[in-house]
Design a protein around this motif. Structure first.
Motif, PDB file in Angstrom:
ATOM      1  N   GLU A 124     -23.396 -29.089  22.562  1.00  0.00           N
ATOM      2  CA  GLU A 124     -22.632 -30.332  22.685  1.00  0.00           C
ATOM      3  C   GLU A 124     -21.369 -30.320  21.827  1.00  0.00           C
ATOM      4  O   GLU A 124     -20.351 -30.897  22.207  1.00  0.00           O
ATOM      5  N   ARG A 125     -21.429 -29.652  20.683  1.00  0.00           N
ATOM      6  CA  ARG A 125     -20.224 -29.550  19.838  1.00  0.00           C
ATOM      7  C   ARG A 125     -19.118 -28.794  20.545  1.00  0.00           C
ATOM      8  O   ARG A 125     -17.934 -29.050  20.307  1.00  0.00           O
ATOM      9  N   GLN A 126     -19.491 -27.856  21.405  1.00  0.00           N
ATOM     10  CA  GLN A 126     -18.503 -27.039  22.109  1.00  0.00           C
ATOM     11  C   GLN A 126     -17.995 -27.698  23.385  1.00  0.00           C
ATOM     12  O   GLN A 126     -16.934 -27.328  23.894  1.00  0.00           O
ATOM     13  N   SER A 182     -19.122 -16.324  21.057  1.00  0.00           N
ATOM     14  CA  SER A 182     -18.122 -15.795  20.122  1.00  0.00           C
ATOM     15  C   SER A 182     -18.554 -16.033  18.673  1.00  0.00           C
ATOM     16  O   SER A 182     -18.345 -15.177  17.799  1.00  0.00           O
ATOM     17  N   GLU A 183     -19.151 -17.210  18.412  1.00  0.00           N
ATOM     18  CA  GLU A 183     -19.621 -17.496  17.064  1.00  0.00           C
ATOM     19  C   GLU A 183     -20.740 -16.541  16.660  1.00  0.00           C
ATOM     20  O   GLU A 183     -20.806 -16.096  15.507  1.00  0.00           O
ATOM     21  N   VAL A 184     -21.627 -16.246  17.618  1.00  0.00           N
ATOM     22  CA  VAL A 184     -22.715 -15.305  17.336  1.00  0.00           C
ATOM     23  C   VAL A 184     -22.151 -13.913  17.051  1.00  0.00           C
ATOM     24  O   VAL A 184     -22.546 -13.237  16.098  1.00  0.00           O
ATOM     25  N   GLU A 185     -21.194 -13.496  17.884  1.00  0.00           N
ATOM     26  CA  GLU A 185     -20.600 -12.170  17.722  1.00  0.00           C
ATOM     27  C   GLU A 185     -19.878 -12.040  16.390  1.00  0.00           C
ATOM     28  O   GLU A 185     -19.884 -10.966  15.761  1.00  0.00           O
ATOM     29  N   ALA A 186     -19.282 -13.132  15.947  1.00  0.00           N
ATOM     30  CA  ALA A 186     -18.545 -13.100  14.686  1.00  0.00           C
ATOM     31  C   ALA A 186     -19.455 -13.247  13.478  1.00  0.00           C
ATOM     32  O   ALA A 186     -18.980 -13.217  12.328  1.00  0.00           O
ATOM     33  N   GLY A 187     -20.750 -13.403  13.716  1.00  0.00           N
ATOM     34  CA  GLY A 187     -21.690 -13.552  12.619  1.00  0.00           C
ATOM     35  C   GLY A 187     -21.700 -14.929  12.007  1.00  0.00           C
ATOM     36  O   GLY A 187     -22.274 -15.142  10.937  1.00  0.00           O
ATOM     37  N   GLU A 188     -21.074 -15.908  12.691  1.00  0.00           N
ATOM     38  CA  GLU A 188     -21.024 -17.268  12.173  1.00  0.00           C
ATOM     39  C   GLU A 188     -22.239 -18.085  12.578  1.00  0.00           C
ATOM     40  O   GLU A 188     -22.461 -19.191  12.063  1.00  0.00           O
ATOM     41  N   LEU A 189     -23.036 -17.566  13.524  1.00  0.00           N
ATOM     42  CA  LEU A 189     -24.170 -18.311  14.047  1.00  0.00           C
ATOM     43  C   LEU A 189     -25.273 -17.339  14.442  1.00  0.00           C
ATOM     44  O   LEU A 189     -25.010 -16.327  15.084  1.00  0.00           O
ATOM     45  N   GLU A 219     -17.272 -22.462  29.405  1.00  0.00           N
ATOM     46  CA  GLU A 219     -16.425 -22.347  28.216  1.00  0.00           C
ATOM     47  C   GLU A 219     -17.226 -22.601  26.937  1.00  0.00           C
ATOM     48  O   GLU A 219     -17.027 -21.928  25.921  1.00  0.00           O
ATOM     49  N   ALA A 220     -18.140 -23.581  27.003  1.00  0.00           N
ATOM     50  CA  ALA A 220     -18.960 -23.865  25.831  1.00  0.00           C
ATOM     51  C   ALA A 220     -19.858 -22.674  25.498  1.00  0.00           C
ATOM     52  O   ALA A 220     -20.025 -22.309  24.323  1.00  0.00           O
ATOM     53  N   THR A 221     -20.417 -22.053  26.528  1.00  0.00           N
ATOM     54  CA  THR A 221     -21.282 -20.885  26.329  1.00  0.00           C
ATOM     55  C   THR A 221     -20.503 -19.732  25.720  1.00  0.00           C
ATOM     56  O   THR A 221     -20.981 -19.037  24.809  1.00  0.00           O
TER      57      THR A 221
END
Length: 312
Positions: A187-189, A169-176, A162-164
């Motif tokens: 660890e945040r996830q 998802s953050e990478v796909e959304a351009g947030e990371l 789930e963390a992965t």
């Protein structure tokens, strides 16, 4: 007479172990195995074993606080446990509700500032369990002297998965950006609030496996592991102290290995690495057997007064 003698020997051994304990792990994780087998041996049903195990859990919490442990994680209910008979799980859920609410209201919890947290897919649990989990977390949210994590509907691999997915998802959304992903990102996830690296895993009941428990925090930290044969309701303070001693021996072994490696590499390292290697040896000198310890000052003989290595 034999029972009396056994109790006397156990008491003496407990005192001996207590005197030998020199330091405490920061985070202890416990796999409470053997409740059902204990109940069967006593001629009772699973719920009686779980209730007896709950008493052990309270004692272990006290032992942890006594020796200076700062975080305790209990493997109370795994995702695989949903496959057990409904009547068994329902009885366990009732016990969890009873004990969590009782604990959240206990004076000793508030006097010792114990923060209670649930980790796992708690949304899969019955609503009554979710409600009491929320109650316990809210009542102790502001405490930080001691952390009690209760793993409920927990699975180590599913948690990592789930963390992965969340990071992807953050990478796909351009947030990371992919090259920004580091340990802290994962660890945040994993959990809403930080969980310390695990120093020691204790498993009762005789099985020698860690059952997918806290893989990120335990395996990544090379945690010490203590397996013991007593069922969880029978787990004693002597068993607990033996587990702590296992952690101490593991830590001593780590320090000794570091010192030996540094000594072995001193002659092969370049000049820029020599000061660091000497520092490692100095820090862990006392971990080596007397016969292996370098003589005090021996490591600095190859340096001049300015601290620069002297050419051979």
């Amino acid at each position: 007479m034999n029972r009396w003698l056994h109790q006397r020997v156990d008491a003496v051994y407990e005192r001996l172990l207590s005197r030998e304990i020199d330091g405490a792990p920061t985070h202890v994780a416990v796999i409470q195995d053997g409740n059902r087998r204990y109940a069967r041996r006593q001629g009772g049903d699973a719920s009686e074993g779980h209730r007896a195990g709950a008493e052990t859990t309270e004692r272990v919490l006290e032992w942890c606080q006594d020796i200076g442990v700062e975080e305790l994680t209990l493997y109370a209910f795994s995702t695989e446990n949903f496959e057990r008979p409904d009547e068994e799980n329902e009885a366990l859920f009732d016990l969890l509700c009873e004990k969590l609410r009782e604990f959240a209201d206990a004076d000793r919890v508030h006097d010792n500032e114990v923060c209670i947290r649930a980790i796992g897919e708690t949304e899969l649990l019955p609503e009554r369990v979710q409600e009491v989990v929320d109650y316990a977390e809210r009542r102790t949210r502001d405490y930080d002297r001691f952390v009690l994590n209760i793993a409920l509907a927990y699975g180590g691999r599913s948690r990592l998965l789930e963390a992965t997915r969340a990071v992807a998802s953050e990478v796909e959304a351009g947030e990371l950006e992919p090259d920004e992903i580091d340990v802290e990102t994962i660890e945040r996830q994993l959990y809403d609030r930080p969980v310390r690296d695990v120093d020691l895993i204790i498993r009762t009941g005789g099985d020698e496996r860690t059952s997918n428990f806290l893989p990120w925090h335990a395996n990544g930290n090379e945690a010490a592991v203590f397996f013991c044969t007593p069922y969880w309701p029978e787990f004693s303070k002597t068993d607990f102290l033996r587990g702590i001693r296992t952690y101490e021996h593991r830590a001593e072994s780590w320090r000794r290995t570091r010192a030996r490696r540094a000594l072995a590499l001193l002659g092969a390292l370049g000049e820029t690495e020599l000061p660091e290697a000497r520092s490692v040896v100095d820090r862990f000198r006392d971990s080596l057997p007397t016969s292996e310890r370098p003589v005090e000052g021996e490591l600095s003989m190859a340096e001049d007064v300015d601290g620069e290595p002297v050419a051979d």
